[in-house]
Motif scaffolding. Sequence first.
Motif, PDB file in Angstrom:
ATOM      1  N   LEU A 387      12.719 -10.199  18.495  1.00 27.62           N
ATOM      2  CA  LEU A 387      11.698 -11.195  18.874  1.00 27.62           C
ATOM      3  C   LEU A 387      12.373 -12.555  19.012  1.00 27.62           C
ATOM      4  CD1 LEU A 387       8.793  -9.992  16.544  1.00 27.62           C
ATOM      5  CD2 LEU A 387       8.921  -9.762  19.026  1.00 27.62           C
ATOM      6  N   TYR A 389      11.857 -15.128  20.625  1.00 29.20           N
ATOM      7  CA  TYR A 389      11.098 -16.370  20.737  1.00 29.20           C
ATOM      8  C   TYR A 389      11.047 -17.122  19.421  1.00 29.20           C
ATOM      9  CZ  TYR A 389       6.619 -15.011  18.493  1.00 29.20           C
ATOM     10  OH  TYR A 389       5.636 -14.671  17.607  1.00 29.20           O
ATOM     11  N   HIS A 390      11.202 -16.404  18.298  1.00 31.83           N
ATOM     12  CA  HIS A 390      11.128 -17.084  16.997  1.00 31.83           C
ATOM     13  C   HIS A 390      12.243 -18.111  16.804  1.00 31.83           C
ATOM     14  CE1 HIS A 390       7.702 -15.221  15.145  1.00 31.83           C
ATOM     15  NE2 HIS A 390       8.125 -14.018  15.486  1.00 31.83           N
ATOM     16  N   LYS A 392      12.871 -20.343  18.734  1.00 29.23           N
ATOM     17  CA  LYS A 392      12.465 -21.615  19.341  1.00 29.23           C
ATOM     18  C   LYS A 392      12.100 -22.655  18.275  1.00 29.23           C
ATOM     19  CE  LYS A 392       9.473 -23.823  22.728  1.00 29.23           C
ATOM     20  NZ  LYS A 392       8.883 -23.698  24.062  1.00 29.23           N
ATOM     21  N   SER A 432       7.857 -10.259  25.431  1.00 34.23           N
ATOM     22  CA  SER A 432       7.729 -11.587  26.026  1.00 34.23           C
ATOM     23  C   SER A 432       6.417 -12.184  25.537  1.00 34.23           C
ATOM     24  CB  SER A 432       7.742 -11.426  27.550  1.00 34.23           C
ATOM     25  OG  SER A 432       7.716 -12.664  28.187  1.00 34.23           O
ATOM     26  N   LEU A 433       6.455 -12.777  24.345  1.00 35.02           N
ATOM     27  CA  LEU A 433       5.209 -13.183  23.678  1.00 35.02           C
ATOM     28  C   LEU A 433       4.880 -14.651  23.849  1.00 35.02           C
ATOM     29  CD1 LEU A 433       5.577 -11.071  20.409  1.00 35.02           C
ATOM     30  CD2 LEU A 433       4.358 -10.498  22.504  1.00 35.02           C
ATOM     31  N   LYS A 434       5.796 -15.416  24.424  1.00 36.93           N
ATOM     32  CA  LYS A 434       5.503 -16.821  24.745  1.00 36.93           C
ATOM     33  C   LYS A 434       5.748 -16.988  26.237  1.00 36.93           C
ATOM     34  CE  LYS A 434       6.666 -20.313  21.896  1.00 36.93           C
ATOM     35  NZ  LYS A 434       5.493 -20.832  21.160  1.00 36.93           N
ATOM     36  N   ARG A 435       4.703 -17.301  26.971  1.00 41.13           N
ATOM     37  CA  ARG A 435       4.854 -17.362  28.423  1.00 41.13           C
ATOM     38  C   ARG A 435       4.078 -18.521  29.015  1.00 41.13           C
ATOM     39  NH1 ARG A 435       3.050 -11.479  30.165  1.00 41.13           N
ATOM     40  NH2 ARG A 435       2.646 -12.635  32.066  1.00 41.13           N
ATOM     41  N   GLY A 436       3.756 -19.509  28.207  1.00 40.55           N
ATOM     42  CA  GLY A 436       2.981 -20.644  28.702  1.00 40.55           C
ATOM     43  C   GLY A 436       3.845 -21.614  29.492  1.00 40.55           C
ATOM     44  N   ASP A 439       6.834 -22.943  27.794  1.00 43.08           N
ATOM     45  CA  ASP A 439       7.738 -21.924  27.251  1.00 43.08           C
ATOM     46  C   ASP A 439       8.729 -21.416  28.285  1.00 43.08           C
ATOM     47  OD1 ASP A 439       6.734 -21.879  24.620  1.00 43.08           O
ATOM     48  OD2 ASP A 439       5.004 -20.709  25.298  1.00 43.08           O
ATOM     49  N   LEU A 440       9.031 -22.237  29.288  1.00 43.30           N
ATOM     50  CA  LEU A 440       9.999 -21.774  30.286  1.00 43.30           C
ATOM     51  C   LEU A 440      11.368 -21.555  29.659  1.00 43.30           C
ATOM     52  CD1 LEU A 440       9.038 -23.781  33.486  1.00 43.30           C
ATOM     53  CD2 LEU A 440       8.512 -21.418  32.908  1.00 43.30           C
ATOM     54  N   LEU A 443      11.324 -18.036  28.475  1.00 47.59           N
ATOM     55  CA  LEU A 443      11.428 -17.095  29.597  1.00 47.59           C
ATOM     56  C   LEU A 443      12.845 -17.079  30.159  1.00 47.59           C
ATOM     57  CD1 LEU A 443       7.977 -17.958  31.160  1.00 47.59           C
ATOM     58  CD2 LEU A 443       8.615 -15.825  30.025  1.00 47.59           C
ATOM     59  N   ASP A 462       9.965  -4.247  27.774  1.00 46.58           N
ATOM     60  CA  ASP A 462       9.092  -5.268  27.197  1.00 46.58           C
ATOM     61  C   ASP A 462       8.443  -4.821  25.904  1.00 46.58           C
ATOM     62  OD1 ASP A 462       9.484  -6.996  29.256  1.00 46.58           O
ATOM     63  OD2 ASP A 462       7.570  -6.614  30.243  1.00 46.58           O
ATOM     64  N   ASP A 463       8.151  -3.522  25.828  1.00 44.96           N
ATOM     65  CA  ASP A 463       7.517  -3.108  24.582  1.00 44.96           C
ATOM     66  C   ASP A 463       7.833  -1.673  24.237  1.00 44.96           C
ATOM     67  OD1 ASP A 463       4.078  -2.955  25.673  1.00 44.96           O
ATOM     68  OD2 ASP A 463       5.276  -1.308  24.934  1.00 44.96           O
TER      69      ASP A 463
ATOM     70  N   THR B 175       0.736 -15.126  21.609  1.00 43.28           N
ATOM     71  CA  THR B 175       0.294 -14.466  22.843  1.00 43.28           C
ATOM     72  C   THR B 175      -1.029 -15.067  23.315  1.00 43.28           C
ATOM     73  OG1 THR B 175       1.396 -12.419  22.186  1.00 43.28           O
ATOM     74  CG2 THR B 175      -0.329 -12.231  23.845  1.00 43.28           C
ATOM     75  N   TRP B 178      -0.955 -18.601  25.448  1.00 45.67           N
ATOM     76  CA  TRP B 178      -0.781 -18.665  26.913  1.00 45.67           C
ATOM     77  C   TRP B 178      -1.796 -17.804  27.643  1.00 45.67           C
ATOM     78  CZ3 TRP B 178       0.346 -14.008  29.145  1.00 45.67           C
ATOM     79  CH2 TRP B 178       1.007 -13.054  28.364  1.00 45.67           C
ATOM     80  N   ALA B 447       2.517 -19.366  35.226  1.00 44.86           N
ATOM     81  CA  ALA B 447       1.932 -20.010  34.043  1.00 44.86           C
ATOM     82  C   ALA B 447       0.916 -21.073  34.469  1.00 44.86           C
ATOM     83  CB  ALA B 447       3.034 -20.625  33.176  1.00 44.86           C
TER      84      ALA B 447
END
Lengths: 483, 483
Positions: A387, A389-390, A392, A432-436, A439-440, A443, A462-463, B175, B178, B447
């Motif tokens: 994971l 994204y953590h 970040k 891919s749990l942050k996609r706002g 959050d580029l 990505l 992805d999963d 999740t 976003w 996004a």
Amino acid sequence: MTDFERIFHPQRLAIVGVSADSRSIGFGNGILVACRAMGFAGEILPVNPRGGTFAGQEIYRSVEDIPGDIDFAAIAVPAESVPDALEACRRKGAAGAEVVTAGFAELGTPEGIALEQRVKEVAARGIRVVGPNCFGIYCPRSGLTLLPGPDLSRESGPVAFLSQSGGMSIDLAHTGKWMGIRFSKVVSFGNGADLRETELLRYLGDDPETGVVAMYVEGVEDGDAFFEAARSVGRRKPVVVYKGGLSEAGRRAVVGHTASMGGSRAIWSGVLRQVNAVQVGDLAEIAQACLAFALLPARTYRGISMIGGGGALGVAAGDAAEANGISIPLLAPELQDRISAVLPKPGSSAGNPIDVANPFFPPEGLRRVLQLAAEDPRVELQVVTSLLYHYKSQAAAIGRSLAEVAPFRELAEAAGDAAEATGKPVIVILPSLKRGGDDLDVLDVLARARQAFLDRGVPVFDDIADALRAVGHLNAYYGRRDG
Amino acid sequence: MTDFERIFHPQRLAIVGVSADSRSIGFGNGILVACRAMGFAGEILPVNPRGGTFAGQEIYRSVEDIPGDIDFAAIAVPAESVPDALEACRRKGAAGAEVVTAGFAELGTPEGIALEQRVKEVAARGIRVVGPNCFGIYCPRSGLTLLPGPDLSRESGPVAFLSQSGGMSIDLAHTGKWMGIRFSKVVSFGNGADLRETELLRYLGDDPETGVVAMYVEGVEDGDAFFEAARSVGRRKPVVVYKGGLSEAGRRAVVGHTASMGGSRAIWSGVLRQVNAVQVGDLAEIAQACLAFALLPARTYRGISMIGGGGALGVAAGDAAEANGISIPLLAPELQDRISAVLPKPGSSAGNPIDVANPFFPPEGLRRVLQLAAEDPRVELQVVTSLLYHYKSQAAAIGRSLAEVAPFRELAEAAGDAAEATGKPVIVILPSLKRGGDDLDVLDVLARARQAFLDRGVPVFDDIADALRAVGHLNAYYGRRDG
């Protein structure tokens, strides 16, 4: 004999329907630009009765005006002009042509059906036709590409895709690009007036560049011949089939789309199983199956290790594994103790699923855990969830960027090295749990991480449910074929 | 009576275990930073026996040293010190405390179990405990947040989430951010030594800020009480349940994770259905169901229109609809004619699925098609698929950026206006088919597009099968409740 070599790797390519007039630029212009962008190595010969130039190239006023023979043609003129254009290409010695124009049998009108009949008549005189109502051929080795397709991968690989739908062909080609699926040939054959599923499947079965054949089929012309071809090809290489239109509304959409007839769900599923084809249910599942077939050694994987930081990952993995008939064997106490010695405390668990307690488990630890878990002979494949994204919030806390802090290169090295050293493949799950919009950076890092793993031959999903479903397809296929 | 108001919206928050020493910064420091970043409005009162300062705040040497009472505490001291810290908070008048520390019953050791027993004993004396071995409470209205969670949404909304897993709680909160899911309360309760699934569910059933309750459950303490609570709450608002650990390996992972006992798949599925809870199978499905329940009016949607550019989209939609018991009714010929007049030719189809022929169908056309299709009384919901990535090659051809060329704002206006004008909700599918390192512009536009649709109340999904599965959950829930 059809000269597929000249169709997929033409030296001289006519594009019929390239406009010099910037107000009427159409598909022909798009094909020219796209083939150039793909590095098409042969000669491109644009044609339009009004002549002129486009993108620095002189446009021939007719196919007949082209000096010498042609190998292949892309035809993008209005539907009513297609039969004559095709006939002209035949006379010029073309082995084949793709007709991207729509407005034939899929309209369901007498005119459309009659026009398609004329295409068939020209084809019967000795030119193989892809289409009409299609996106054509993508062949990275020669530089032919689908519509609009200027930015598809130029790398060749083992996956072939045959699609009645143009949209599905371009969507899978783009999806494959970032997922790490490389293609030998993609053929969008649309209405399939001439070349279509069965003959193309047989050809790809013999094609040494193709190791996996995937298909999107709306309806087949001759069921017996198709299933016999699938059975025969399936003995040598996996055939992955997405049969669209198995519902009432789906069938209705099929008829208007490619003028095909559908079929019943039960019959399709039963026969595909009989011939050992791999049945999938949507575009994503085609892609996931192709990735697994292309990157994992050709065998079954009945037992896996599951490594991730966070207990719920292990729970979800256990459930997904069971749903796909895969076991996550409990490791022997002695092996658990050696793995446990590498894991942070508390919060970790070495039983398998192996819970590494948090998302920041270091790459060297991962390398060691992979080496150890591979000692259990029941572990045939290892699945690692990361994971990323953590990192970040961790990066933000120390005033650095995610890309600097997240050790994805080292994780890829650890996974790749362990797979090589143990002979047991590793697959990686990067959710891919942050996609706002803010959050580029995440990505971007996910895209780079995926590439780093792929560079080491490690497929990324992805999963976990997707990944284990794909492994389940390998088990079903190789189990029946070799078991 | 438990004072949930003081637990979820504390005025005075003690954080026990905040280090002044930059070499031993831990979870307590993280919680302080995160709550500040979330705009926590009350007083934050850090505690550590070694005193000092952190982030400009003086650290109290003990809970007793804090002047006046406290409402709630976050406890992040080593496991063996937790019972005493909790007792000190109780004496300070705290209504509750979250214990993020791990190393209790989930270890399966006599020491861990005994330590958890001591936590229960303190709780029984009059302080409600969330945890141990959890990520705590996220409540956007008060500014409490999960570990590590500094960048979760500060907007409140109707979705509550109860999770035995900390990882699942933070993953769903991110999740949701976003995807457009806004939360009333998220509670990661870990081992659930005191407050856990059933009592929290009952509370959220009565909570006016909560319209949907989602849960990740590994095991329940009292099955009868839990199912009775689910039935009771389910009469007022949907209860979405992901029961993890229904496989053998999953159950094994559960025991090591939160010291819970699992249960059999058949029993869980049967009973959840009986009490009209919505059973889902993974994190993504929780999120999709919550989005649909939160953004769509509370009713069933048996018939839909499906609008997209490319025939295979309609085929896939038809198949996905049938799999979820949803119909895509064939529109009347007269209505088809009026829709057809708006569509490009050839390649379009107005029957429903409505094929708009290509991905560049203009927003004004979409607005008109949505208005027309809504005239059919069998169409209760409209589903639009937009493949925005195709604008990338179009933009490149004219030397502009994707964000300038892709008309996502206008599409969002068209969808939002049509939903308002017709009273029939619209949902949008934005597949993410380009995600490579050279496609950050596509990810950025996706996004932004998602946000534009959400700003108009239009939920967005990645793919049609996910969306229709979520609509199927609404149909099952409201059909049984109100039908």
